[in-house]
Motif scaffolding. Structure first.
Motif, PDB file in Angstrom:
ATOM      1  N   LYS A   1     -56.579 -27.853  33.114  1.00  0.00           N
ATOM      2  CA  LYS A   1     -55.169 -27.416  33.112  1.00  0.00           C
ATOM      3  C   LYS A   1     -54.631 -27.454  31.679  1.00  0.00           C
ATOM      4  O   LYS A   1     -54.902 -28.416  30.938  1.00  0.00           O
TER       5      LYS A   1
ATOM      6  N   LEU B   1     -51.335 -27.956  29.538  1.00  0.00           N
ATOM      7  CA  LEU B   1     -50.029 -28.590  29.731  1.00  0.00           C
ATOM      8  C   LEU B   1     -49.307 -28.688  28.391  1.00  0.00           C
ATOM      9  O   LEU B   1     -49.952 -28.785  27.342  1.00  0.00           O
TER      10      LEU B   1
ATOM     11  N   SER C   1     -46.841 -34.263  28.246  1.00  0.00           N
ATOM     12  CA  SER C   1     -46.762 -34.206  29.712  1.00  0.00           C
ATOM     13  C   SER C   1     -47.203 -35.534  30.308  1.00  0.00           C
ATOM     14  O   SER C   1     -47.981 -36.280  29.717  1.00  0.00           O
TER      15      SER C   1
ATOM     16  N   ASP D   1     -46.291 -34.496  36.034  1.00  0.00           N
ATOM     17  CA  ASP D   1     -46.275 -33.052  35.758  1.00  0.00           C
ATOM     18  C   ASP D   1     -47.546 -32.361  36.278  1.00  0.00           C
ATOM     19  O   ASP D   1     -47.561 -31.145  36.448  1.00  0.00           O
ATOM     20  N   VAL D   2     -48.572 -33.150  36.486  1.00  0.00           N
ATOM     21  CA  VAL D   2     -49.791 -32.607  37.113  1.00  0.00           C
ATOM     22  C   VAL D   2     -49.615 -32.588  38.632  1.00  0.00           C
ATOM     23  O   VAL D   2     -50.022 -31.650  39.321  1.00  0.00           O
TER      24      VAL D   2
END
Lengths: 597, 74
Positions: free
Chosen positions: B21, B23, B27, B31-32
């Motif tokens: 991912k 980001l 983060s 946020d994940v």
């Protein structure tokens, strides 16, 4: 007094004499039953210096105080005897149905003494107990023995406990099996039964186990069942994935031993995880007696189907042997069940053998053409068979990893504590569990105190696995509470959801003993000290409260826990103080006296 | 920054086993979780590079995040 039948069955095999005697209720109040009470009776009746495989050793097959009641997970029994692997009190614990049916037949425990002149089996049908000829099943595997003896008994409801060829051949890593696939696996208890020429014990019971306070039990039952159902591990995780769900958790934490503990992280572990097993291999769940958790698996592989495999088995025949072939792991597991072997010790001994070959201690010509190398799945499966029948190098491996490595002058390659092979957690990355491994009375064992629960899984609360502060206290409490749970005949997995007060409520409703929490936990401490005193009598000292050199001296080489080490030298003194023992690990007269010992 | 997200047990259902991912810097684990429709309460074990953390843990480039619902055994 509910829960107990109040009757002990004693069989002298040398004389062919069968007798019953009343259970000592005072002793039962202090040591509960199962591991605790049988361990105390063993220590009182059997001199510490007897040879474990001589007629002078005794084999106690004991139920717990709550075994066979309507308490959840109450299907457990224990085989208590002197271990031929390391000389300490073995208390190998098994589930399934057999233990509950011993109670239904009217007995809290069976004691086997002496040695039969020829192979026999014991047939128990309520009050009718017979010693019968077993010539026709001697040499047969557990599955065939179970079938033949069930037919002979003539009642499909009979439960069969037996040894396989490994126990007959006195393998020091052989198990006592029951209900086909369930194992009182550890410490070589199968060999003790084999040394007595006893192939099997059949039990058919038509009675019922009473609760002292039936109304109270209704309330306690509904409360404990609700907790087991609501808890994420016992209500969802274990029922859905079985114990092998741990593969990914322990691996991602970087404490998952690979190639005989040479590494601690396996990038390919998901190939053999509980998630993969559930998706590709699971046929159905296979629960023990009165178990709402039902973690037991029944699964298929290329060319067969059967019970398991459990987390420890998946690990030991998998990553710890460099193998990611689920079919091979299933086959090795099935052979262990069939021939009556402890999967952890067998797999760990094969892995030690692989490292002995890798490092040049074992020469190729000793292998008779069967590969013994990390990653060779076919070879691994064949070595399980060779261990069962003590063929070639398999005869040395049947003595366990410590003796195997010692024969080749490299005992440090045995990943064991007190000669018992370690299970699937690298102690360097989990301080409390490391201390528990080092101090476990029976040696390298995770089910004498499962610190992984708070230190990794986060139950009953999350602890930092890398710190040592407070861990000695946790280890003592977990060891004592586990001794209680074992002696109650309940499954240790219930403790993900239940605590001391729940167990106290259950045992009081069943037995009417009216323990306080403190009194019940003191039973556990008494049991622990009884085992420790026996360890000291057979010659163990604080020097054996240790770990294999590799785990003691080297940091974890790679993976998420890279660089971590076990701080055992700091933890041990704290633990001895916590236990009220001397600085050299000997229980003090004051502590023993406070426990009424 | 780029992180690796690994999901286990029931978290895999309708999602994935492992994904990379991208980001924004600074983060956090939360946020994940949010785009995956996983609430912090559902997460029993959250490991970042093998160390236990909570949902407010600030992530770094190259981190591996392993998320487990309540599971265990022995």
């Amino acid at each position: 007094m509910g829960g107990y039948t109040g009757k002990v069955l004693r069989i002298n095999l040398t004389e062919g004499k069968i007798s019953t005697e009343p259970l000592n209720k005072e002793l039962a109040k202090n040591y509960i039953s199962g591991r605790g009470l049988a361990g105390k009776m063993f220590a009182d009746e059997v001199p510490a210096d007897v040879d474990a495989l001589s007629p002078e050793n005794k084999l106690f097959i004991a139920s717990g105080a709550l075994t066979g009641t309507n308490a959840p997970t109450s299907g457990r029994y224990m085989v208590v005897t002197k271990s031929p692997l390391n000389g300490v009190i073995a208390s190998s614990n098994s589930g399934g149905q057999w233990g509950a049916h011993l109670k239904f037949a009217g007995y809290d425990m069976v004691i086997l003494e002496g040695k039969a002149a020829r192979p026999v089996y014991i047939s128990i049908s309520d009050d009718s107990v017979e010693i019968k000829d077993a010539a026709h099943v001697w040499g047969k595997d557990v599955y065939a023995t179970t079938d033949i003896l069930k037919q002979e008994f003539g009642d499909d409801k009979v439960k069969v406990l037996s040894i396989g060829p490994a126990g007959e051949k006195l393998s020091l890593i052989s198990a006592v099996m029951n209900d086909l696939y369930r194992a009182a696996g550890r410490s070589g208890v199968g060999a003790v039964m084999g040394s007595k020429n006893v192939k099997a014990v059949l039990v058919r019971g038509t009675g019922k186990v009473e609760n002292a306070n039936a109304d109270e039990m209704k309330n306690v039952l509904s409360a404990t069942m609700a907790k087991l159902k609501e808890n994420g591990v016992t209500g969802q995780g274990l029922p859905t994935y079985g114990t092998a769900v741990l593969v990914n958790i322990i691996n991602e934490s970087g404490i998952y031993p690979v190639n005989n503990f040479q590494e601690s992280y396996d990038p390919d572990a998901d190939l053999i995880s509980g998630e993969t097993m559930t998706a590709n291999h699971l046929i159905k769940k296979d629960p023990c007696y009165r178990c709402p958790i039902a973690c037991g698996r029944y699964s298929k592989w290329k060319g067969g189907e059967g019970a398991g495999p459990e987390y420890e088995t998946v690990w030991v025949f998998g990553s710890n042997s460099g193998i990611h072939d689920f079919d091979a792991i299933h086959k090795a597991n099935d052979l262990c069940n069939k021939y009556g072997l402890d999967t952890i010790s067998v797999g760990a001994t094969i892995a030690a053998g692989m490292e002995l070959v890798q490092k040049g201690y074992i020469k190729q010509e000793e292998l008779d053409g069967t590969p013994l190398e990390f990653g060779n799945a076919d070879g691994m499966v064949e070595w399980v068979r060779k261990i069962a029948f003590a063929e070639g190098l398999g005869a040395k491996m049947a003595l366990g990893s410590y003796r195997l490595a010692e024969i080749y002058g490299a005992p440090e390659l045995s990943m064991s504590v007190k000669k018992l092979e370690l299970p699937a957690y690298d102690p360097r990355g989990v301080q409390g569990q490391g201390l528990q491994f080092a101090t476990s009375n029976r040696g390298g064992c995770h089910v004498r105190g499962y610190l992984i629960s708070p230190e990794v899984i986060g139950m009953p609360e999350k602890l930092d696995r890398t710190v040592i502060e407070g861990k000695a206290t946790w280890v003592k409490i977990f060891q004592d509470l586990t001794a209680v749970i074992d002696s109650l005949g309940l499954c240790l997995f219930s403790s993900f959801a239940l605590g001391l007060s729940d167990y106290r409520a259950l045992v009081n409703a069943v037995t009417g003993f009216n323990y306080t929490d403190e009194e019940l936990l003191a039973c556990g401490e008494r049991i622990w000290n009884n085992e420790r005193l026996h360890n000291l009598k057979v010659g163990y000292t604080a020097a054996e409260d240790t770990l294999p050199k590799r785990l003691l001296n080297d940091p974890i080489p790679e993976g998420p826990s890279k660089g971590q080490t076990i701080r055992l030298a700091e933890l041990l003194p704290q633990y001895y103080i916590e236990r009220g023992w001397s600085a050299t690990g000997v229980p003090t007269p004051e502590r023993l006296s406070s426990l009424g010992m | 920054m780029r992180v690796t997200v690994k999901l286990f047990a029931t978290f895999r259902e309708g999602r994935f086993k492992v994904e990379e991912k991208d980001l924004p810097d600074s983060s956090r684990v939360i946020d994940v979780l949010l785009p995956l429709n996983i609430t912090p309460e559902e997460v029993a074990i959250c490991l970042v590079n093998g160390r236990d953390v909570n949902e407010q843990h600030v992530l770094n480039d190259g981190d591996t995040i392993a998320l487990f619902p309540p599971v265990g055994g022995g």
